[in-house]
Design a protein around this motif. Structure first.
Motif, PDB file in Angstrom:
ATOM      1  N   TYR A 171      11.756  11.874 -12.504  1.00 17.70           N
ATOM      2  CA  TYR A 171      12.384  12.696 -11.480  1.00 17.70           C
ATOM      3  C   TYR A 171      13.701  13.215 -12.054  1.00 17.70           C
ATOM      4  N   LEU A 189      15.701  18.956  -6.557  1.00 18.68           N
ATOM      5  CA  LEU A 189      14.973  17.724  -6.868  1.00 18.68           C
ATOM      6  C   LEU A 189      13.663  18.092  -7.554  1.00 18.68           C
ATOM      7  N   ARG A 234       7.452  12.100  -2.334  1.00 16.57           N
ATOM      8  CA  ARG A 234       7.493  12.488  -0.921  1.00 16.57           C
ATOM      9  C   ARG A 234       8.549  11.685  -0.164  1.00 16.57           C
ATOM     10  N   LYS A 260      12.170  12.684  -1.218  1.00 16.49           N
ATOM     11  CA  LYS A 260      12.653  13.890  -0.538  1.00 16.49           C
ATOM     12  C   LYS A 260      13.151  13.572   0.873  1.00 16.49           C
ATOM     13  N   ILE A 291      18.752  17.961   0.483  1.00 18.40           N
ATOM     14  CA  ILE A 291      18.239  18.654  -0.699  1.00 18.40           C
ATOM     15  C   ILE A 291      17.718  20.025  -0.268  1.00 18.40           C
ATOM     16  N   ASP A 318      13.147  21.769  -3.859  1.00 23.00           N
ATOM     17  CA  ASP A 318      12.408  20.793  -4.651  1.00 23.00           C
ATOM     18  C   ASP A 318      11.234  21.494  -5.315  1.00 23.00           C
TER      19      ASP A 318
END
Length: 223
Positions: free
Chosen positions: A77, A96, A117, A120, A126, A129
């Motif tokens: 990530y 992200l 998931r 987030k 954020i 993504d």
């Protein structure tokens, strides 16, 4: 988390600092990118792959440096504090990223995807993504531009004009200007060389005229 993977407290703390940009904080100590990995059922920092603003002071192309932090053959990530410019203003937004290259196992991809998931949901605030699987996507600025705004609205990405990056990640516009200067220097050198050749030729003509005059004087003396 539904995947059984939790987020380390250290990651959550740094995320809050990146998100809020506390007034009075030393900007040089601000994280520009976090690379995160799943280690023993926990999302933790990949310490060797995290950069602060101060670490990028001498980078010519911050975007390419950031994108190069993602390893080619394992999932990761990334939390990237992206700077970009529209025609109206300069912005900083958190992106992200789930990096899941095609060569990794299905099991690893599924673990990272299911945890993404929940990641987030936890990282509230954020704005963007995205998921990437192809190494070409990492290096292609258009992958990010498509997320940041409608086509044509983003003018600069990390300080470089959109469309001006060449294959090495440098500012192609500046590179072109440098080449033009070299051409001008070569042209100037050629003109100087041509001028010298003209002077030499003129000198030869004058010497020839002097020699001709000497011959005529010799003939008059003989007569």
């Amino acid at each position: 988390m539904s995947s059984g993977v939790r987020i380390a407290d250290e990651v959550l703390t740094i995320y809050q600092k990146m998100k809020l940009h506390h007034h009075g904080d030393d900007y040089e100590e601000h994280f520009k990118i976090l690379i995160l990995k799943i280690d023993k059922s926990e999302i933790v920092l990949d310490d060797k792959k995290c950069l602060k603003v101060k670490d990028l002071k001498n980078e010519r192309d911050v975007f390419r440096k950031v994108s190069s932090m993602l390893p080619p053959d394992i999932c990761r990530y990334a939390l990237y504090d992206c700077n970009y410019n529209t025609s109206e203003t300069s912005k900083d937004d958190l992106i992200l990223i789930l990096w899941a290259p095609d060569g990794v196992s299905v099991k690893e991809k599924m673990l990272y995807a299911s945890s993404f998931r929940e990641l987030k949901r936890t990282f509230t605030g954020i704005k963007f993504d995205l998921q990437m699987n192809d190494p070409a996507d990492i290096k292609d600025e258009s992958t990010f531009l498509d997320k940041l705004g409608p086509k044509g609205t983003i003018k600069k990405l990390e300080g470089i004009d959109v469309g001006k990056r060449d294959e090495k990640g440098f500012d192609a516009g500046k590179k072109h200007k440098k080449g033009s200067g070299a051409r001008r220097r070569r042209k100037k050198g050629s003109e100087a060389s041509g001028s010298n050749e003209g002077e030499e030729a003129s000198g030869s003509d004058e010497e020839g005229e002097e020699a001709s005059g000497s011959d005529e004087e010799g003939l008059e003396a003989a007569s």
